[in-house]
Design an enzyme around this catalytic site. Structure first.
Site, PDB file in Angstrom:
ATOM      1  N   HIS A 131     -34.197  17.587  37.417  1.00 16.23           N
ATOM      2  CA  HIS A 131     -35.210  16.991  38.290  1.00 16.23           C
ATOM      3  C   HIS A 131     -34.476  16.060  39.260  1.00 16.23           C
ATOM      4  O   HIS A 131     -33.416  15.533  38.935  1.00 16.23           O
ATOM      5  CB  HIS A 131     -36.162  16.183  37.393  1.00 16.23           C
ATOM      6  CG  HIS A 131     -37.354  15.612  38.076  1.00 16.23           C
ATOM      7  ND1 HIS A 131     -37.304  14.442  38.789  1.00 16.23           N
ATOM      8  CD2 HIS A 131     -38.640  16.042  38.154  1.00 16.23           C
ATOM      9  CE1 HIS A 131     -38.510  14.166  39.260  1.00 16.23           C
ATOM     10  NE2 HIS A 131     -39.336  15.127  38.899  1.00 16.23           N
ATOM     11  N   ASP A 208     -32.559  13.261  29.728  1.00 17.97           N
ATOM     12  CA  ASP A 208     -33.811  13.033  30.451  1.00 17.97           C
ATOM     13  C   ASP A 208     -34.925  13.664  29.627  1.00 17.97           C
ATOM     14  O   ASP A 208     -35.088  14.887  29.619  1.00 17.97           O
ATOM     15  CB  ASP A 208     -33.694  13.666  31.849  1.00 17.97           C
ATOM     16  CG  ASP A 208     -35.047  13.745  32.567  1.00 17.97           C
ATOM     17  OD1 ASP A 208     -36.075  13.396  31.960  1.00 17.97           O
ATOM     18  OD2 ASP A 208     -35.050  14.181  33.734  1.00 17.97           O
ATOM     19  N   GLN A 211     -39.881  15.545  29.791  1.00 18.40           N
ATOM     20  CA  GLN A 211     -40.681  16.667  29.297  1.00 18.40           C
ATOM     21  C   GLN A 211     -40.465  16.906  27.805  1.00 18.40           C
ATOM     22  O   GLN A 211     -41.093  17.805  27.230  1.00 18.40           O
ATOM     23  CB  GLN A 211     -40.328  17.959  30.076  1.00 18.40           C
ATOM     24  CG  GLN A 211     -40.555  17.873  31.570  1.00 18.40           C
ATOM     25  CD  GLN A 211     -42.033  17.783  31.955  1.00 18.40           C
ATOM     26  OE1 GLN A 211     -42.919  18.091  31.155  1.00 18.40           O
ATOM     27  NE2 GLN A 211     -42.304  17.339  33.169  1.00 18.40           N
ATOM     28  N   LYS A 234     -46.753  11.303  30.639  1.00 17.47           N
ATOM     29  CA  LYS A 234     -46.679  12.731  30.304  1.00 17.47           C
ATOM     30  C   LYS A 234     -46.976  12.966  28.825  1.00 17.47           C
ATOM     31  O   LYS A 234     -47.066  14.100  28.378  1.00 17.47           O
ATOM     32  CB  LYS A 234     -45.289  13.276  30.653  1.00 17.47           C
ATOM     33  CG  LYS A 234     -45.001  13.279  32.153  1.00 17.47           C
ATOM     34  CD  LYS A 234     -43.692  13.953  32.429  1.00 17.47           C
ATOM     35  CE  LYS A 234     -43.127  13.648  33.794  1.00 17.47           C
ATOM     36  NZ  LYS A 234     -43.877  14.273  34.891  1.00 17.47           N
ATOM     37  N   CYS A 372     -39.902  18.988  42.328  1.00 14.43           N
ATOM     38  CA  CYS A 372     -38.783  18.018  42.394  1.00 14.43           C
ATOM     39  C   CYS A 372     -37.506  18.610  41.799  1.00 14.43           C
ATOM     40  O   CYS A 372     -36.702  17.881  41.193  1.00 14.43           O
ATOM     41  CB  CYS A 372     -39.124  16.701  41.702  1.00 14.43           C
ATOM     42  SG  CYS A 372     -40.519  15.860  42.442  1.00 14.43           S
TER      43      CYS A 372
HETATM   44  N1  C6P Z   1     -41.881  15.537  36.631  1.00 15.53           N
HETATM   45  C1  C6P Z   1     -43.498  17.228  37.272  1.00 15.53           C
HETATM   46  O1  C6P Z   1     -44.551  17.588  37.780  1.00 15.53           O
HETATM   47  P1  C6P Z   1     -41.416   9.939  36.307  1.00 15.53           P
HETATM   48  O2  C6P Z   1     -41.963  10.280  37.676  1.00 15.53           O
HETATM   49  O3  C6P Z   1     -40.387   8.864  36.386  1.00 15.53           O
HETATM   50  O4  C6P Z   1     -42.476   9.699  35.291  1.00 15.53           O
HETATM   51  O5  C6P Z   1     -40.684  11.266  35.790  1.00 15.53           O
HETATM   52  C2  C6P Z   1     -39.676  11.889  36.568  1.00 15.53           C
HETATM   53  C3  C6P Z   1     -39.206  13.132  35.917  1.00 15.53           C
HETATM   54  C4  C6P Z   1     -37.910  13.182  35.430  1.00 15.53           C
HETATM   55  N2  C6P Z   1     -37.453  14.249  34.774  1.00 15.53           N
HETATM   56  C5  C6P Z   1     -38.220  15.323  34.545  1.00 15.53           C
HETATM   57  C6  C6P Z   1     -37.691  16.463  33.756  1.00 15.53           C
HETATM   58  C7  C6P Z   1     -39.543  15.341  35.016  1.00 15.53           C
HETATM   59  O6  C6P Z   1     -40.313  16.395  34.769  1.00 15.53           O
HETATM   60  C8  C6P Z   1     -40.037  14.231  35.743  1.00 15.53           C
HETATM   61  C9  C6P Z   1     -41.403  14.263  36.339  1.00 15.53           C
HETATM   62  C10 C6P Z   1     -43.220  15.742  37.180  1.00 15.53           C
HETATM   63  O7  C6P Z   1     -42.688  18.025  36.834  1.00 15.53           O
HETATM   64  C11 C6P Z   1     -43.452  15.051  38.478  1.00 15.53           C
HETATM   65  S1  C6P Z   1     -42.315  15.551  39.729  1.00 15.53           S
END
Ligand code: C6P
Length: 414
Positions: A131, A208, A211, A234, A372
């Site tokens: 991401h 990370d 997910q 999430k 992203c």
């Molecule tokens: N992915 C998706 O629709 P934040 O925004 O900080 O809570 O998470 C960022 C992020 C980082 N790593 C991974 C693997 C992610 O999936 C995400 C967030 C969302 O897939 C929003 S782009």
């Protein structure tokens, strides 16, 4: 035959689905079919009520007052830290840093490493399926320190090419930062194997877990990663909240991230001494309600049972894969053996945005676009995908509605 699969594997999630008030609303005049859970899941009443209770009855600033409410808020806030320690199976509560979410956690580590550990010529190993949150902070750290970003390949099925990982890992590697579960593909990466190999070269490992967290059973000690980041929103919790787990020794070795109140022990104009963990990394008044809401979400997940969450998601993934395969001209992205409840696809002759907009009119919420992960989309030579992602409250009927909507939209667009 499909009916038989449905019969055999009843989800038994009607009662827990009823705990999500939002799921009974309509969208565009249609019953809501919410399949954008990888972007952000909905919240059960227990989480909303915990936040409501805090603001109605328990609010004050934390760690600052001797008065009743300040102590109560502090107690709840620190209890939330303990809940999150247990959620990721960390050894100690001081290893749990409250953050704004995954992005914030990765930026913290990347920024602090750039200012302390990283030197010109050092290498930071990430993967093609990251991401942007696990790419850009490392690019910034590389720019600042003179380190080099090295990228591990992903194969056509959306799995990491482990031979490439081993080939690129070397004694210059100071950091390996990889996604636990890909948000675009659903691939579950072998993070334990990655950590073991990286440590042999003395590299630190960040996972990370944005997910990873929604599916439960996170065990940072088993993975043996140095850092693990997650976002509450999430995993059925509130937005703007998350944790960074770090091994105590690794967190101790890093300089503070931001300066301000809470992160200090003593301040004079000549010199400041910093607070101990975890407060060293928590400058300013924290998101107290967020921490309490996040802990309520972790408790709610534990109440449902992590095994049950995984079983429901696995059944939904199997059924959706089976159903959507019947759509003419469909192409799936992410067919790894180990994957979670995310299905990314394109239908020949249609653009993902048009597909997303049309099925939204039928009440179906999916995400469309690059998610992203632009470098990954560029590798596949596509503008993006349509992504349906399932949570514990989704049903087979949601998938039937999705499939019918995709078929109808494809007919309209071709
Ligand atoms: N992915 C998706 O629709 P934040 O925004 O900080 O809570 O998470 C960022 C992020 C980082 N790593 C991974 C693997 C992610 O999936 C995400 C967030 C969302 O897939 C929003 S782009």
């Amino acid at each position: 035959m499909i009916e038989a699969v449905k019969e055999k594997t009843a989800l038994n999630n009607e009662a827990l689905r009823a705990e999500f008030s939002i799921l009974s609303r309509k969208v565009n005049g249609q019953p809501l079919v919410y399949l954008d859970n990888a972007a952000s899941s909905q919240k059960p009443d227990a989480v909303i009520e915990a936040i409501d209770r805090y603001y109605h009855n328990e609010h004050s600033n934390v760690h600052r007052g001797v008065h009743f409410l300040s102590q109560l808020a502090t107690e709840k806030f620190e209890a939330a830290r303990e809940t999150m320690r247990a959620f990721v199976n960390a050894a100690e509560t001081r290893e749990v840093i409250f953050t704004k979410g995954t992005t914030d956690g990765i930026n913290l580590v990347a920024n602090c490493m750039a200012r302390s550990v990283l030197r010109p010529g050092d290498e930071i190993l990430i993967s093609e399926m990251e991401h942007h949150s696990n790419i850009v902070p490392w690019q910034m750290a590389a720019e600042q320190s003179g380190a080099i970003l090295v990228v591990v390949d992903t194969d056509a099925s959306g799995q990491l090419v482990m031979e490439d990982f081993y080939a690129k890992l070397n004694k210059r590697t100071k950091m390996v930062s990889v996604v636990h579960i890909s948000n675009s593909l659903g691939t579950v990466n072998p993070v334990k194997e990655i950590a073991k190999a990286a440590h042999k070269f003395g590299a630190k490992v960040l996972v990370d877990g944005a997910q990873g967290a929604p599916h439960g059973h996170i065990d940072v000690r088993d993975i043996d990663c140095d850092f693990y980041t997650l976002s509450a929103h999430k995993m059925y919790g509130p937005t703007g909240m998350g944790i960074l787990y770090g091994k105590a020794a690794e967190l101790e070795a890093l300089p503070p991230y931001q300066g301000g109140g809470e992160m200090i022990k003593d301040v004079t104009f000549e010199k400041t001494t910093y607070n101990e963990l975890p407060f060293k990394f928590e400058a300013g008044t924290p998101n107290i309600a967020g921490a309490i809401g996040m802990a309520a979400a972790a408790d709610w997940m534990a109440g449902v049972g992590h095994d049950k969450i995984r079983t429901i998601e696995k059944n939904l993934l199997e059924y959706a894969t089976e159903q959507l395969s019947e759509v003419e001209g469909i192409r799936f992205f992410g067919t790894a053996e180990e994957k979670t409840s995310v299905i990314s696809f394109l239908v020949d002759g249609t653009h993902p945005y048009d597909m997303g907009a049309i099925i939204d009119k039928m009440g179906v919420a999916v995400r469309t676009g690059h998610h992203c992960t632009q470098p990954l989309m560029a590798k596949y030579g596509i503008p993006g995908t349509v992504r349906a992602s399932f949570a514990v409250y989704n049903t087979y009927e949601d998938i039937d509605t999705l499939t019918a909507a995709v078929k109808r939209a494809a007919k309209m667009l071709k």
